[in-house]
Design an enzyme around this catalytic site. Structure first.
Site, short mmCIF file in Angstrom:
data_model
loop_
_atom_site.label_atom_id
_atom_site.label_comp_id
_atom_site.label_asym_id
_atom_site.label_seq_id
_atom_site.Cartn_x
_atom_site.Cartn_y
_atom_site.Cartn_z
N GLU A 164 -7.58 -11.79 6.67
CA GLU A 164 -6.67 -12.11 5.55
C GLU A 164 -5.34 -12.58 6.16
OE1 GLU A 164 -5.19 -8.79 3.17
OE2 GLU A 164 -5.54 -9.98 1.38
N PRO B 166 4.70 3.70 -5.60
CA PRO B 166 4.82 2.26 -5.38
C PRO B 166 5.00 1.95 -3.89
CG PRO B 166 6.89 3.15 -6.24
CD PRO B 166 5.91 4.29 -6.18
N GLY C 78 -4.19 -2.01 -1.76
CA GLY C 78 -3.45 -2.37 -0.55
C GLY C 78 -4.40 -2.95 0.46
N SER C 79 -4.05 -2.86 1.73
CA SER C 79 -4.87 -3.48 2.77
C SER C 79 -6.14 -2.66 3.04
CB SER C 79 -4.06 -3.61 4.05
OG SER C 79 -3.69 -2.33 4.49
N TRP D 294 3.04 -4.27 -2.65
CA TRP D 294 4.31 -4.90 -3.02
C TRP D 294 4.13 -6.30 -3.59
CZ3 TRP D 294 3.95 -9.20 -0.15
CH2 TRP D 294 3.24 -9.11 1.05
N ASN D 295 2.96 -6.91 -3.41
CA ASN D 295 2.87 -8.35 -3.70
C ASN D 295 2.93 -8.68 -5.20
OD1 ASN D 295 0.31 -7.21 -3.94
ND2 ASN D 295 -0.73 -9.09 -3.37
N GLU E 125 -8.98 -1.00 -3.99
CA GLU E 125 -8.80 -2.43 -4.27
C GLU E 125 -8.08 -2.99 -3.06
OE1 GLU E 125 -10.03 -3.90 -6.76
OE2 GLU E 125 -10.40 -2.32 -8.22
N CYS F 234 -3.84 -11.19 -3.35
CA CYS F 234 -5.10 -10.66 -2.81
C CYS F 234 -6.26 -11.59 -3.13
CB CYS F 234 -5.36 -9.26 -3.36
SG CYS F 234 -5.35 -9.20 -5.15
P1 NAD Z 1 -0.60 -1.60 2.60
O1 NAD Z 1 -1.99 -1.20 2.85
O2 NAD Z 1 0.30 -1.78 3.76
O3 NAD Z 1 0.15 -0.56 1.65
C1 NAD Z 1 -0.34 -0.26 0.37
C2 NAD Z 1 0.21 1.06 -0.09
O4 NAD Z 1 -0.36 2.09 0.72
C3 NAD Z 1 1.73 1.20 0.05
O5 NAD Z 1 2.21 1.86 -1.08
C4 NAD Z 1 1.87 2.07 1.29
O6 NAD Z 1 3.06 2.82 1.33
C5 NAD Z 1 0.67 2.98 1.16
N1 NAD Z 1 0.23 3.60 2.41
C6 NAD Z 1 0.47 3.21 3.69
N2 NAD Z 1 -0.11 4.07 4.56
C7 NAD Z 1 -0.72 5.02 3.82
C8 NAD Z 1 -1.50 6.16 4.13
N3 NAD Z 1 -1.76 6.51 5.40
N4 NAD Z 1 -1.98 6.90 3.12
C9 NAD Z 1 -1.75 6.57 1.84
N5 NAD Z 1 -1.01 5.49 1.47
C10 NAD Z 1 -0.50 4.72 2.45
O7 NAD Z 1 -0.69 -2.92 1.73
P2 NAD Z 1 0.50 -3.84 1.28
O8 NAD Z 1 0.97 -4.59 2.48
O9 NAD Z 1 1.49 -3.07 0.48
O10 NAD Z 1 -0.23 -4.84 0.26
C11 NAD Z 1 -0.89 -5.98 0.68
C12 NAD Z 1 -2.39 -5.77 0.70
O11 NAD Z 1 -2.81 -5.36 -0.58
C13 NAD Z 1 -3.16 -7.02 1.00
O12 NAD Z 1 -4.22 -6.72 1.86
C14 NAD Z 1 -3.69 -7.44 -0.36
O13 NAD Z 1 -4.83 -8.24 -0.31
C15 NAD Z 1 -3.94 -6.12 -0.98
N6 NAD Z 1 -3.99 -6.23 -2.44
C16 NAD Z 1 -5.19 -6.04 -3.06
C17 NAD Z 1 -5.28 -6.16 -4.45
C18 NAD Z 1 -6.58 -5.94 -5.15
O14 NAD Z 1 -6.56 -5.75 -6.36
N7 NAD Z 1 -7.71 -5.94 -4.49
C19 NAD Z 1 -4.14 -6.46 -5.20
C20 NAD Z 1 -2.95 -6.65 -4.53
C21 NAD Z 1 -2.88 -6.51 -3.15
#
Ligand code: NAD
Length: 480
Positions: free
Chosen positions: A351, A148, A201-202, A123-124, A223, A257
């Site tokens: 983080e 998304p 994501g995380s 979402w960020n 990522e 990130c």
């Molecule tokens: P998150 O891991 O909570 O969620 C990311 C996505 O994964 C969401 O769409 C979520 O619905 C989905 N998800 C959740 N559980 C899942 C599962 N079991 N299986 C498949 N998909 C699932 O992360 P967030 O809070 O949305 O984003 C923040 C994180 O993203 C931070 O750690 C940030 O550093 C990272 N990030 C990394 C980059 C990069 O390019 N390296 C870029 C932006 C954000």
């Protein structure tokens, strides 16, 4: 029972979307380089022409100021443009040298689409981040099903609707679709038979995604998070370094990130740097106004994590130079500068994803690199120094996927540069030529042009031919 029914509905929705994408993928691949480039550039023009509307959508869902949302779309559009214009150059079939043993063959390699790529986004930066995968996957000839974040479903739907409008063919809308929902939809996408899954994501969710994809041997790009360090050398422009630390640390409420979470400053520059950063932090306030420096925390849970890291840093002996526990006033968090924070504190090891920056002094640049590299994350890093030589040396020693010198996040604006991390920050690359290849399958082709004078690839090979080849081999490799 109700949960089970809901789960079946989710899986059906996702499976249907992937099936539609699969049918459309053949049409999309058949459009060739020129057809795909035209469609991608038409989509790009829609995004650029409606940037204000898209930025409003981003602002409404994330809480970031409108101006930040505009900048995000501008960066994403640069990447989309680059991917559209460079896919052919990077991926088209080309000849390669065939070498001595196969001198009678012509050899070439070409990069073919994988088919259907699943993209799961955070979402960020709900446009810039997923488009880093989506633009490159589409340009490489794949159809994409995009999930998304549950916090930004409207942005996902907006992007897919704009695509459908820009590519008005019966198969157009199925080439890029958005499926919305929470983690269960993401998990269903991992299991839906896509040809590759690009996750952003995380780190914790990245592990779950890998585990789910392992069931079907679906390849993944991860990522994930970061704990990026900024190193300030004694000879650096301290005003510029402090401005960059403030932007990289507090911008987007620290929810970046590759933002700045740790700063290591050579001892002689430490106090002056801290004073400059402190002044900038004190002059920065978040808010909802269009011209606020940054907005609210996007998710309700994030403020509690930030508070826990601040509390832990202070309890372990760190000093709050600006702000402190009282800075967390959900949904906003004021800038926090923490100094001399023990390296085993959560604010150094985990983080934080909030507008807090840890600033620690170091004896010299060797210690700075050692501490920067001590993290299990390795997404990006920044270096401030007046010496080009020092910059080059530090950049090569830092364990990170990207390094920005005398600026922060410089690499994010260069479409030709690959982006991705090491360690807990993930693997695989988006952006640039590597990003295009990430969503392609290399196919090697050889064509025999004439029978080789020493023909070894036959059952009735003569012993004399092998002997001659072995002699040549010895000359070439045992002596050469
Ligand atoms: P998150 O891991 O909570 O969620 C990311 C996505 O994964 C969401 O769409 C979520 O619905 C989905 N998800 C959740 N559980 C899942 C599962 N079991 N299986 C498949 N998909 C699932 O992360 P967030 O809070 O949305 O984003 C923040 C994180 O993203 C931070 O750690 C940030 O550093 C990272 N990030 C990394 C980059 C990069 O390019 N390296 C870029 C932006 C954000």
């Amino acid at each position: 029972m109700a949960t089970q029914t809901a789960q079946v509905a989710v899986e059906t929705t996702v499976t249907d979307a992937v099936a539609r994408a699969r049918a459309a993928a053949a049409w999309w691949a058949g459009q060739g380089w020129d057809g795909r480039r035209r469609a991608l550039l038409a989509w790009k023009r829609t995004l650029a022409a409606r940037i204000e509307q898209l930025a409003d959508q981003i602002r409404d869902e994330t809480g970031k100021p409108h101006g930040d949302a505009v900048l995000e779309v501008m960066l994403a559009v640069e990447h989309l443009d680059w991917a559209a214009r460079n896919a052919r150059r990077v991926l088209r079939r080309r000849k390669v040298p065939s070498g001595l043993l196969a001198a009678n063959h012509a050899a070439s390699v070409g990069y073919e689409p994988l088919g259907v790529v699943g993209v799961i986004g955070p979402w960020n930066y709900p446009v810039y981040t997923p488009l880093g995968s989506i633009s490159y996957a589409l340009a490489a000839g794949n159809a994409v099903v995009f999930k998304p974040s549950e916090h930004t479903p409207g942005v996902g739907r907006w992007l897919a609707a704009a695509w459908a409008e820009a590519v008005p063919h019966e198969h157009g809308p199925a080439v890029f679709q958005a499926v919305t929902g929470g983690g269960e939809v993401g998990a269903a996408l991992c299991r839906a038979g896509v040809d590759k899954l690009a996750f952003t994501g995380s780190t914790a969710t990245g592990r779950k995604v890998m585990a789910a994809c392992a069931e079907t041997l679906t390849p993944v790009v991860v990522e994930a998070g970061g704990k990026d360090a900024l190193i300030v050398a004694a000879d650096a422009d301290l005003d510029a370094a402090a401005r960059a630390a403030a932007f990289g640390g507090f911008g987007n409420a620290g929810q970046t990130c590759a933002g700045v979470e740790r700063v290591y400053v050579e001892r002689s520059a430490y106090e002056p740097f801290l004073a400059k950063l402190g002044e900038l932090a004190r002059g920065t306030t978040p808010g909802e106004e269009p011209d606020a420096r940054y907005g609210r925390m996007t998710t309700p849970t994030q403020a509690a994590i930030v508070a826990a890291h601040i509390d832990d840093a202070i309890a372990k002996g760190g000093r709050a130079v600006v702000g402190g526990p009282g800075s967390v006033r959900p949904p906003f968090v004021d800038p926090v500068v923490l100094a001399e924070v023990p390296e085993d504190s959560l604010a150094v090891t985990e983080e934080t994803f909030g507008p807090t920056v840890v600033v620690n002094p170091v004896r010299d640049l060797d210690e700075a690199v050692e501490r920067a590299n001590a993290s299990r994350y390795g997404l990006a890093a920044s270096v401030f120094t007046g010496s080009r030589r020092t910059a080059v040396e530090l950049a090569s020693r830092l364990r990170a996927g990207a390094v920005s010198v005398n600026a922060v996040l410089g690499f994010a604006a260069v479409p030709a540069l690959p982006f991705g991390g090491v360690g807990d920050s993930g693997f695989g690359r988006i952006h640039g030529a590597d990003g295009l290849r990430e969503f392609s399958r290399p196919k090697s082709v050889t064509r025999q042009r004439f029978t080789a004078p020493i023909d070894l690839l036959r059952l009735d090979r003569s012993p004399a031919a092998l002997q001659r080849a072995a002699k040549l081999f010895h000359l070439r490799h045992a002596r050469g």
